[in-house]
Design a protein around this motif. Structure first.
Motif, PDB file in Angstrom:
ATOM      1  N   MET A   1      51.466  60.974  68.405  1.00  0.00           N
ATOM      2  CA  MET A   1      50.078  60.971  68.868  1.00  0.00           C
ATOM      3  C   MET A   1      49.814  62.035  69.936  1.00  0.00           C
ATOM      4  SD  MET A   1      47.778  59.170  67.504  1.00  0.00           S
ATOM      5  CE  MET A   1      46.558  59.123  68.822  1.00  0.00           C
ATOM      6  N   ILE A   2      50.860  62.523  70.608  1.00  0.00           N
ATOM      7  CA  ILE A   2      50.667  63.488  71.689  1.00  0.00           C
ATOM      8  C   ILE A   2      49.996  64.761  71.198  1.00  0.00           C
ATOM      9  CG2 ILE A   2      51.833  64.918  73.405  1.00  0.00           C
ATOM     10  CD1 ILE A   2      53.905  62.721  73.729  1.00  0.00           C
ATOM     11  N   PRO A   3      50.547  65.466  70.177  1.00  0.00           N
ATOM     12  CA  PRO A   3      49.858  66.688  69.733  1.00  0.00           C
ATOM     13  C   PRO A   3      48.495  66.428  69.123  1.00  0.00           C
ATOM     14  CG  PRO A   3      51.678  66.144  68.258  1.00  0.00           C
ATOM     15  CD  PRO A   3      51.810  65.247  69.452  1.00  0.00           C
ATOM     16  N   VAL A   4      48.329  65.279  68.465  1.00  0.00           N
ATOM     17  CA  VAL A   4      47.025  64.949  67.880  1.00  0.00           C
ATOM     18  C   VAL A   4      45.982  64.769  68.980  1.00  0.00           C
ATOM     19  CG1 VAL A   4      45.747  63.237  66.539  1.00  0.00           C
ATOM     20  CG2 VAL A   4      48.051  63.892  65.840  1.00  0.00           C
ATOM     21  N   THR A   5      46.352  64.031  70.018  1.00  0.00           N
ATOM     22  CA  THR A   5      45.427  63.791  71.121  1.00  0.00           C
ATOM     23  C   THR A   5      45.105  65.083  71.853  1.00  0.00           C
ATOM     24  OG1 THR A   5      46.371  61.576  71.386  1.00  0.00           O
ATOM     25  CG2 THR A   5      45.010  62.410  73.184  1.00  0.00           C
ATOM     26  N   LEU A   6      46.117  65.911  72.093  1.00  0.00           N
ATOM     27  CA  LEU A   6      45.876  67.186  72.769  1.00  0.00           C
ATOM     28  C   LEU A   6      44.955  68.086  71.948  1.00  0.00           C
ATOM     29  CD1 LEU A   6      49.439  68.043  74.167  1.00  0.00           C
ATOM     30  CD2 LEU A   6      47.418  67.353  75.479  1.00  0.00           C
ATOM     31  N   ALA A   7      45.193  68.164  70.647  1.00  0.00           N
ATOM     32  CA  ALA A   7      44.369  69.016  69.786  1.00  0.00           C
ATOM     33  C   ALA A   7      42.923  68.523  69.763  1.00  0.00           C
ATOM     34  CB  ALA A   7      44.945  69.045  68.373  1.00  0.00           C
ATOM     35  N   LEU A   8      42.753  67.224  69.643  1.00  0.00           N
ATOM     36  CA  LEU A   8      41.405  66.668  69.631  1.00  0.00           C
ATOM     37  C   LEU A   8      40.713  66.888  70.967  1.00  0.00           C
ATOM     38  CD1 LEU A   8      39.227  65.051  68.151  1.00  0.00           C
ATOM     39  CD2 LEU A   8      40.334  62.950  68.977  1.00  0.00           C
ATOM     40  N   GLY A   9      41.450  66.673  72.068  1.00  0.00           N
ATOM     41  CA  GLY A   9      40.865  66.863  73.390  1.00  0.00           C
ATOM     42  C   GLY A   9      40.448  68.295  73.648  1.00  0.00           C
ATOM     43  N   LEU A  10      41.298  69.248  73.263  1.00  0.00           N
ATOM     44  CA  LEU A  10      40.950  70.660  73.444  1.00  0.00           C
ATOM     45  C   LEU A  10      39.752  71.045  72.584  1.00  0.00           C
ATOM     46  CD1 LEU A  10      44.525  72.249  73.553  1.00  0.00           C
ATOM     47  CD2 LEU A  10      42.935  71.954  75.467  1.00  0.00           C
ATOM     48  N   SER A  11      39.649  70.469  71.391  1.00  0.00           N
ATOM     49  CA  SER A  11      38.517  70.767  70.514  1.00  0.00           C
ATOM     50  C   SER A  11      37.208  70.266  71.123  1.00  0.00           C
ATOM     51  CB  SER A  11      38.729  70.127  69.139  1.00  0.00           C
ATOM     52  OG  SER A  11      39.891  70.627  68.515  1.00  0.00           O
ATOM     53  N   VAL A  12      37.219  69.028  71.605  1.00  0.00           N
ATOM     54  CA  VAL A  12      36.010  68.468  72.214  1.00  0.00           C
ATOM     55  C   VAL A  12      35.657  69.208  73.496  1.00  0.00           C
ATOM     56  CG1 VAL A  12      34.989  66.394  73.233  1.00  0.00           C
ATOM     57  CG2 VAL A  12      36.427  66.199  71.197  1.00  0.00           C
ATOM     58  N   LEU A  13      36.684  69.519  74.309  1.00  0.00           N
ATOM     59  CA  LEU A  13      36.444  70.243  75.550  1.00  0.00           C
ATOM     60  C   LEU A  13      35.873  71.625  75.272  1.00  0.00           C
ATOM     61  CD1 LEU A  13      36.723  70.440  78.637  1.00  0.00           C
ATOM     62  CD2 LEU A  13      39.069  71.244  78.289  1.00  0.00           C
ATOM     63  N   GLY A  14      36.452  72.319  74.288  1.00  0.00           N
ATOM     64  CA  GLY A  14      35.948  73.648  73.946  1.00  0.00           C
ATOM     65  C   GLY A  14      34.518  73.612  73.453  1.00  0.00           C
ATOM     66  N   LEU A  15      34.194  72.603  72.667  1.00  0.00           N
ATOM     67  CA  LEU A  15      32.823  72.477  72.161  1.00  0.00           C
ATOM     68  C   LEU A  15      31.833  72.243  73.298  1.00  0.00           C
ATOM     69  CD1 LEU A  15      30.939  72.255  69.690  1.00  0.00           C
ATOM     70  CD2 LEU A  15      31.467  69.801  69.635  1.00  0.00           C
ATOM     71  N   LEU A  16      32.170  71.337  74.204  1.00  0.00           N
ATOM     72  CA  LEU A  16      31.271  71.049  75.329  1.00  0.00           C
ATOM     73  C   LEU A  16      31.168  72.250  76.268  1.00  0.00           C
ATOM     74  CD1 LEU A  16      32.364  67.380  76.161  1.00  0.00           C
ATOM     75  CD2 LEU A  16      30.316  68.115  74.949  1.00  0.00           C
ATOM     76  N   TRP A  17      32.270  72.899  76.513  1.00  0.00           N
ATOM     77  CA  TRP A  17      32.273  74.081  77.383  1.00  0.00           C
ATOM     78  C   TRP A  17      31.402  75.183  76.787  1.00  0.00           C
ATOM     79  CZ3 TRP A  17      37.073  77.717  78.305  1.00  0.00           C
ATOM     80  CH2 TRP A  17      36.756  78.649  79.315  1.00  0.00           C
ATOM     81  N   PHE A  18      31.538  75.405  75.492  1.00  0.00           N
ATOM     82  CA  PHE A  18      30.741  76.437  74.834  1.00  0.00           C
ATOM     83  C   PHE A  18      29.254  76.123  74.933  1.00  0.00           C
ATOM     84  CE2 PHE A  18      28.545  78.048  71.065  1.00  0.00           C
ATOM     85  CZ  PHE A  18      28.835  79.409  71.151  1.00  0.00           C
ATOM     86  N   GLY A  19      28.897  74.845  74.698  1.00  0.00           N
ATOM     87  CA  GLY A  19      27.490  74.467  74.759  1.00  0.00           C
ATOM     88  C   GLY A  19      26.905  74.639  76.145  1.00  0.00           C
ATOM     89  N   ILE A  20      27.643  74.173  77.174  1.00  0.00           N
ATOM     90  CA  ILE A  20      27.146  74.286  78.545  1.00  0.00           C
ATOM     91  C   ILE A  20      27.066  75.744  78.975  1.00  0.00           C
ATOM     92  CG2 ILE A  20      27.702  73.759  80.960  1.00  0.00           C
ATOM     93  CD1 ILE A  20      28.907  71.129  79.964  1.00  0.00           C
TER      94      ILE A  20
END
Length: 300
Positions: free
Chosen positions: A209-228
């Motif tokens: 679950m570690i790489p899955v969680t990290l990948a998902l977290g970076l994806s969501v963070l990148g999306l929010l960062w890009f939008g803001i």
């Protein structure tokens, strides 16, 4: 409640299938799950910010920001299972086509508050970690307490990987903490029976679950960062990103892991206990009892 009719098909699944199904379930129950997680997470997020906000007093310095976010990540990691108690109870009910309100879920969980306090706040170290973080002072550049927190989080990861379904045992199976009767299945006995024979597989799933969680977290963070950044025309990490966006991403991941853990619990019971057969037998027994009751009333 029809035990043989479920919204989530009772079938054995691999971990990739469970990960995929977690996204589908989260999409289906997006607002209830996030809403119930938020009820617990928002007060905890405010408390976390109050305890360590001083670590990020200088947002220009990468060292201070990194220290703040790392400590925040550890706090959310420790608190996530406790914050997921309402969502776990809700998922257990809607699986069998129940439609509980927020108030009904809160009332049901409140009836088990003593067990939750002991299993999550005490045994799983939430209170201990909060007290330790509270003891860190602004005068400490990196205190020994912060080093101890890292080891505690590592230990909690191992414990949770080997014993991940305590919330489900307490909230869904409603096992008591202590019992005078040796025949009563307590939380400890149930945990040993459910987790013990499957500890190796459970630990492997925790590692995966570690790489899955990290990948998902970076994806969501990148999306929010890009939008803001697009709307504000500022690609720097200011107070909004540091104090709001990143902690929000942490809690989003906590909600996703809650759904995955619940589905993994169902899968474990199916694989090891033949739960789908048990549900069908109990459902048929209930229908037989209803027919016999109706026949008795008709005879009268």
């Amino acid at each position: 409640m029809r035990l043989d009719r479920t919204r989530i098909a009772i079938a054995e699944r691999s971990q990739p299938e469970t990960l995929d199904l977690s996204l589908l379930v989260l999409r289906e129950f997006l607002f209830p799950v996030f809403g119930l997680v938020a009820i617990m997470a928002v007060p905890l997020a405010i408390l976390n910010w109050y305890l360590i906000e001083w670590m990020a007093a200088d947002l220009i310095e990468e060292v201070t920001v990194s220290r703040y976010l790392w400590t925040m990540a550890m706090l959310v990691f420790v608190e996530a299972p406790f914050a997921s108690i309402l969502a776990t109870s809700y998922l257990g009910k809607v699986t069998f086509y129940e439609s509980p309100t927020f108030w009904e879920v809160c009332k049901d969980v409140a009836s088990l508050s003593g067990r939750i306090f002991w299993t999550q706040l005490v045994l799983r170290g939430v209170l201990l970690v909060l007290v330790m973080v509270w003891s860190i002072t602004p005068d400490d550049s990196f205190s020994p307490t912060e080093g101890m927190l890292i080891f505690i989080c590592f230990g909690l990861f191992v414990i949770r990987s080997l014993r991940p379904y305590i919330n489900e045992i307490v909230l869904l199976e409603r096992s008591p903490i202590f019992s005078r009767s040796p025949k009563q299945i307590t939380v400890g006995k149930r945990s040993n029976r459910l987790h013990g024979p499957n500890s190796g597989d459970l630990f492997g799933r925790g590692i995966a679950m570690i790489p899955v969680t990290l990948a998902l977290g970076l994806s969501v963070l990148g999306l929010l960062w890009f939008g803001i950044a697009t709307f504000s025309n500022d690609w720097g990490w200011g107070p909004v990103m540091v104090h709001f966006v990143v902690p929000t991403v942490f809690w989003i991941l906590a909600a996703y892991v809650t759904v995955f853990r619940f589905l993994s619990y169902l899968d474990l019971r199916i694989r090891r206990e033949g739960w789908e057969v048990e549900l069908k037998m109990r459902a048929e027994a209930n229908r037989l009892a209803e027919r016999m009751s109706s026949g008795s009333l008709a005879a009268e």
